[in-house]
Motif scaffolding. Structure first.
Motif, short mmCIF file in Angstrom:
data_model
loop_
_atom_site.label_atom_id
_atom_site.label_comp_id
_atom_site.label_asym_id
_atom_site.label_seq_id
_atom_site.Cartn_x
_atom_site.Cartn_y
_atom_site.Cartn_z
N LYS A 29 0.84 -1.01 0.05
CA LYS A 29 0.03 -0.10 0.08
C LYS A 29 0.93 1.29 -0.03
O LYS A 29 1.64 1.61 0.87
N ASP A 82 -2.45 9.86 3.95
CA ASP A 82 -3.98 9.88 4.00
C ASP A 82 -4.68 10.81 4.55
O ASP A 82 -4.66 10.66 5.92
N LYS A 109 2.97 7.91 6.94
CA LYS A 109 3.19 6.73 7.16
C LYS A 109 2.57 5.64 6.47
O LYS A 109 2.79 4.38 6.31
N ASP A 110 1.58 6.39 5.87
CA ASP A 110 0.57 5.25 5.21
C ASP A 110 1.07 4.55 3.71
O ASP A 110 0.10 3.79 3.27
N ALA A 146 -11.36 4.56 3.95
CA ALA A 146 -11.36 3.19 3.26
C ALA A 146 -10.48 3.05 2.05
O ALA A 146 -10.98 2.23 1.19
N GLU A 147 -9.45 3.77 1.88
CA GLU A 147 -8.91 4.01 0.48
C GLU A 147 -7.73 2.89 0.15
O GLU A 147 -7.59 2.42 -0.91
N THR A 185 -5.71 -0.74 8.54
CA THR A 185 -6.79 -0.36 9.46
C THR A 185 -6.33 -0.16 10.80
O THR A 185 -5.27 -0.56 11.51
N GLY A 186 -7.05 0.81 11.39
CA GLY A 186 -6.82 1.25 12.98
C GLY A 186 -7.07 0.17 13.67
O GLY A 186 -6.56 -0.08 14.92
N ARG A 230 -4.83 -2.32 14.85
CA ARG A 230 -4.08 -1.73 16.31
C ARG A 230 -4.59 -1.80 17.52
O ARG A 230 -4.11 -1.94 18.56
N1 BES Z 1 -4.41 4.25 6.83
C1 BES Z 1 -5.63 4.24 7.56
C2 BES Z 1 -5.54 3.23 8.64
C3 BES Z 1 -4.43 3.40 9.72
C4 BES Z 1 -4.89 4.21 10.82
C5 BES Z 1 -3.47 2.45 10.06
C6 BES Z 1 -4.33 4.29 11.74
C7 BES Z 1 -2.73 2.71 11.11
C8 BES Z 1 -2.96 3.53 12.04
C9 BES Z 1 -6.76 3.59 6.64
O1 BES Z 1 -6.69 3.92 5.23
C10 BES Z 1 -8.05 3.88 7.36
O2 BES Z 1 -8.35 5.22 7.40
N2 BES Z 1 -8.79 3.20 7.60
C11 BES Z 1 -10.01 3.41 8.31
C12 BES Z 1 -11.03 2.50 7.70
C13 BES Z 1 -12.58 2.68 8.17
C14 BES Z 1 -13.01 4.09 7.40
C15 BES Z 1 -13.43 1.61 7.53
C16 BES Z 1 -9.81 3.09 10.09
O3 BES Z 1 -9.24 1.96 10.19
O4 BES Z 1 -10.33 3.97 10.65
#
Ligand code: BES
Ligand code: ZN
Ligand code: ZN
Length: 446
Positions: free
Chosen positions: A213, A218, A235-236, A296-297, A324-325, A328
């Protein structure tokens, strides 16, 4: 040449056996041989004679990581007999602990040097350090100097270094070549979206395809992130950085594989032509996708890249993504989640991860959750209709674009150390990269 100072592992018992002066000095300095502690012992001239190091419970990759930063800038050696594997780990951790990101601010203070003991796999240490440094530098560089243009340039440089072939599909050509998702996510940005496709190795060898990715920043898109959510989003592109690092490791070590690296490189930006919530877009596979959330890109750009990856089916397909967050929330920032559609591959990855101090934790591709991604008016929604199990539903979304007979590993990781740990300074980092290398070396090649 300055003298080489021995690093001596001691526990409380060993300490008692030391000469009186050393014992007294250690006691004066408050050194009790606790794991993780150390004590500089002077000679009669006031120079460092030896360094006592509290013996840790296990000698692993991180044992010397802190000393590599904190010892005075002299030359050191290990005054203990180690098997080659352990010695290699210790030396690697030492080197990884000396990383500093000096692009914008010089950390010019001198560092200590470790004279590697016999039996160390020098080539592996050097290759791992080079690969990890590449990953860290790419992630740490902010998007004003690491947009899709510069991420492509990094891939071009790597390709040149190892005589790999590279092809890049940019902007409108993405539409002509049927990568609608990569184009849609990245089109709202001055640096246009692109798909980087790197090829290396002998076509007669087993084929490994890596997908990363590469979201260089982001913002969340129109579903904009809040300040704290956006803060680390340079870092995305950590997945892209990690697969470039892994590729560098594979090429340096000349593993007998045919390697392909696919990186969708985009910025998830906001302008009038940004994708909107409720848009319905085609994908390379032909299924239509309703945009439930522009944040959710990652899964959108990965969908097109994965579908291309399985068009020429590899023996092993790996994608790395800061996806995804939720991953984590489940496992914390330091333990990457992985998903896998092939049991033996998953077991092997767990085992090598443990063995090389680069652990990953498996989460399930729980099929009953698949229906949470259904859309009333399109083939698929890019978000789940519940907020629970978000890393699983994201993985299930990706699985729609992978053929079931292709062994596939999906890594959802942080790519960032929120706190400094021995051998792992705060900031961008590879996580699971050495485990993946060992898996390819031992399972695909071995
Ligand atoms: N790049 C983020 C995910 C992310 C956030 C990874 C923080 C590590 C730390 C991803 O593109 C995102 O924003 N995902 C959303 C998905 C949701 C909208 C379904 C998320 O995880 O909140
Ligand atoms: Zn996002
Ligand atoms: Zn993202």
């Amino acid at each position: 040449m300055s003298p080489v100072i021995p690093l001596q592992f001691v526990n409380a018992e060993d300490l008692k056996q030391q000469p009186d002066t050393v014992r007294l000095w250690a006691s004066t300095a408050g050194f009790k041989a606790d794991p993780g502690s150390h004590c500089l012992v002077p000679d009669s001239q006031g120079a460092i004679a030896t360094v006592l190091v509290g013996t840790p419970a296990v000698l692993d990759t991180w044992t010397l990581g802190k000393l590599a930063q904190s010892l005075p800038p002299n030359r050191y050696t290990l005054s203990v007999d180690l098997d080659g594997e352990t010695a290699t780990k210790l030396c690697l951790g030492w080197q990884l602990g000396q990383y500093r990101f000096t692009k914008y601010k010089n950390g010019s203070s001198a560092l200590p040097e470790l004279v590697f003991p016999a039996g160390v796999d020098d080539a592996y240490v050097q290759a791992s350090v080079t690969a990890t440094t590449l990953v860290r530098d790419l992630i740490n560089t902010p998007v004003n100097d690491m947009g899709p243009d510069q991420l492509e340039a990094a891939a071009q440089t790597l390709a040149q270094q190892y005589q790999a072939a590279i092809q890049v599909t940019v902007d409108e050509a993405l539409l002509a070549q049927n990568y609608p998702m990569i184009h849609a996510v990245g089109r709202a940005n001055d640096q246009p979206p692109r798909l980087i496709d790197l090829l290396w190795g002998d076509p007669n060898h087993p084929k490994v395809t890596l997908v990363g990715k590469g979201v260089c920043f982001d913002t969340g898109g129109l579903n904009i992130k809040n300040s704290s959510g956006m803060k680390l989003m340079k870092k995305d592109m950590g997945g892209a950085a990690q697969v470039l690092g892994l590729a560098s490791l594979i090429m340096q070590m000349q593993l007998p594989v045919q390697l392909r690296v696919l990186i969708p490189a985009v910025e998830n930006s906001i302008t009038n032509n940004a994708i909107r919530p409720s848009d319905i877009l085609p994908s390379r596979k032909g299924v239509t996708i309703e945009i439930g959330n522009t944040d959710a890109e990652g899964r959108l750009v990965l969908a097109d890249a994965l579908w291309e990856a399985v068009s020429d089916p590899p023996d092993l397909l790996i994608d790395c993504a800061t996806l995804t967050g939720a991953a984590r929330v489940a496992l914390g920032a330091e333990l990457p989640a992985f998903f896998c559609n092939h049991g033996p591959t998953a077991e092997a990855l767990k085992a090598v991860g443990e063995a090389c101090d680069d652990p990953l934790w498996q989460l399930p591709l729980h099929a009953p959750y698949r229906e949470m991604l259904s859309s009333k008016i399109a083939d698929l929604n890019n978000i789940s209709n519940t907020s629970y199990g978000g890393s699983i539903t994201a993985a299930l979304f990706l699985q729609e674009f992978v053929k079931p007979d292709v062994p596939w590993i999906h890594i959802d990781f942080m790519a960032w150390n929120l706190r400094a740990l021995p051998g792992r300074p705060e900031g961008g980092d590879a996580m699971g990269m050495r485990a993946l290398f060992a898996l390819i070396r031992d399972q695909v090649v071995g």
